[in-house]
Design an enzyme around this catalytic site. Structure first.
Site, PDB file in Angstrom:
ATOM      1  CG  ASP A  40     -51.466 114.639  32.642  1.00 39.20           C
ATOM      2  OD1 ASP A  40     -50.481 115.293  33.031  1.00 39.20           O
ATOM      3  OD2 ASP A  40     -51.750 113.510  33.086  1.00 39.20           O
ATOM      4  CG  ASP A 182     -46.894 112.975  36.051  1.00 35.71           C
ATOM      5  OD1 ASP A 182     -47.519 111.909  36.016  1.00 35.71           O
ATOM      6  OD2 ASP A 182     -47.198 113.973  35.355  1.00 35.71           O
ATOM      7  N   GLY A 204     -51.990 107.950  37.509  1.00 34.31           N
ATOM      8  CA  GLY A 204     -53.015 107.810  36.484  1.00 34.31           C
ATOM      9  C   GLY A 204     -53.642 106.440  36.578  1.00 34.31           C
ATOM     10  CB  ALA A 206     -51.662 103.546  40.440  1.00 31.82           C
TER      11      ALA A 206
HETATM   12  C1  DX5 Z   1     -47.780 111.525  31.272  1.00 35.79           C
HETATM   13  C2  DX5 Z   1     -48.676 112.336  32.197  1.00 35.79           C
HETATM   14  C3  DX5 Z   1     -48.903 111.628  33.493  1.00 35.79           C
HETATM   15  C4  DX5 Z   1     -49.632 110.312  33.332  1.00 35.79           C
HETATM   16  C5  DX5 Z   1     -49.587 109.511  34.606  1.00 35.79           C
HETATM   17  O1  DX5 Z   1     -47.525 112.245  30.145  1.00 35.79           O
HETATM   18  O2  DX5 Z   1     -48.082 113.586  32.499  1.00 35.79           O
HETATM   19  O3  DX5 Z   1     -49.578 112.490  34.398  1.00 35.79           O
HETATM   20  O4  DX5 Z   1     -50.948 110.505  32.974  1.00 35.79           O
HETATM   21  O5  DX5 Z   1     -50.218 108.280  34.385  1.00 35.79           O
HETATM   22  P1  DX5 Z   1     -49.590 106.926  34.973  1.00 35.79           P
HETATM   23  O6  DX5 Z   1     -49.561 107.082  36.466  1.00 35.79           O
HETATM   24  O7  DX5 Z   1     -50.543 105.859  34.512  1.00 35.79           O
HETATM   25  O8  DX5 Z   1     -48.212 106.781  34.390  1.00 35.79           O
HETATM   26 ZN    ZN Z   2     -48.874 114.746  34.288  1.00 34.62          ZN
END
Ligand code: DX5
Ligand code: ZN
Length: 229
Positions: A40, A182, A204, A206
């Site tokens: 990211d 995502d 992320g 998880a």
């Molecule tokens: C949000 C990012 C995601 C995020 C996902 O801006 O693009 O990739 O890190 O993390 P989780 O799965 O914890 O929402």
């Molecule tokens: Zn992302």
């Protein structure tokens, strides 16, 4: 064709890791379990958070063979795109909302041999993808507003994934265009997200909570496969 694995690929988002030590921790990730590293990139402008750029990613890839799935949450991606292309990731995704020239950028990504992805924020009508489908390999549907990990999955996303799947199918491109989802993915909701049409799922929190990434990802994949049956 890259959509015929009959499986679900999991892409752990490294912003949920301890980035200070991740250069060493990444070597412990099992390439047989972790399909991609979701990278990211945030610029503090397109999204209200700042992560890292191509320099950090370059160092990271010297410690792992896991393919990179680069998610650019940056304004004017065309100005720094070549620096990400040089890293030869498997996928580079740009945001629909970040540029007026998506076709030129997607072409540039593809012609380098990297898969081209286009991402849509939750507030952007997914029908806007229709004319762009021939120019891309993946659509990344955001299921949270981008910027931070650990947010709650937006339920409107389920309908949006199904609508996207329908649009891709109507265009006759189901074999060519993969759906990635995502944001806010959990052990509990991953099967439903796959049932709706996702084949690459980002995780992320998880994936990284408690540090047992290989085990977390194996469990996510097990739950995800229930959505294919
Ligand atoms: C949000 C990012 C995601 C995020 C996902 O801006 O693009 O990739 O890190 O993390 P989780 O799965 O914890 O929402
Ligand atoms: Zn992302």
């Amino acid at each position: 064709m890259w959509n015929d694995t009959g499986s679900v690929l999991i892409s752990p988002s490294i912003i949920a890791a301890d980035l200070a030590t991740f250069g060493h921790d990444v070597a412990k990730l099992d390439p047989g379990v972790v399909d991609f590293l979701h990278i990211d990139v945030m610029d503090g402008c397109f999204v209200p958070n700042l992560t890292f750029g191509p320099g950090y990613i370059k160092n990271l890839i010297s410690h792992t063979n896991i393919p990179l799935d680069v998610h650019l949450m940056i304004a004017s991606p065309e100005s720094s795109l070549s620096r990400y292309i040089e890293l030869t990731p498997k996928i580079i995704t740009i945001h629909y909302e970040s540029t007026r020239f998506p076709i030129r950028i997607l072409d540039q990504i593809r012609s380098s041999g990297t898969m081209a992805g286009l991402s849509f924020n939750p507030a952007t009508p997914i029908s806007n993808v229709v004319d762009l489908l021939p120019y891309l390999d993946m659509v990344l549907l955001m299921s949270v507003d981008p910027g931070f990990y650990g947010q709650k999955f937006l339920e409107i996303s389920m309908r949006r994934i199904m609508e996207l799947r329908e649009l891709i199918s109507k265009a006759g491109l189901s074999e060519n265009v993969m759906i990635q989802v995502d944001g806010g993915i959990t052990q509990e909701n991953i099967a439903a997200v796959v049932r709706a049409g996702a084949r690459i799922v980002v995780a992320g929190n998880a994936a990284f909570h408690n540090g047992a990434v290989n085990e977390n990802v194996s469990k996510l994949k097990e739950s995800a496969l229930k959505g294919l049956r």
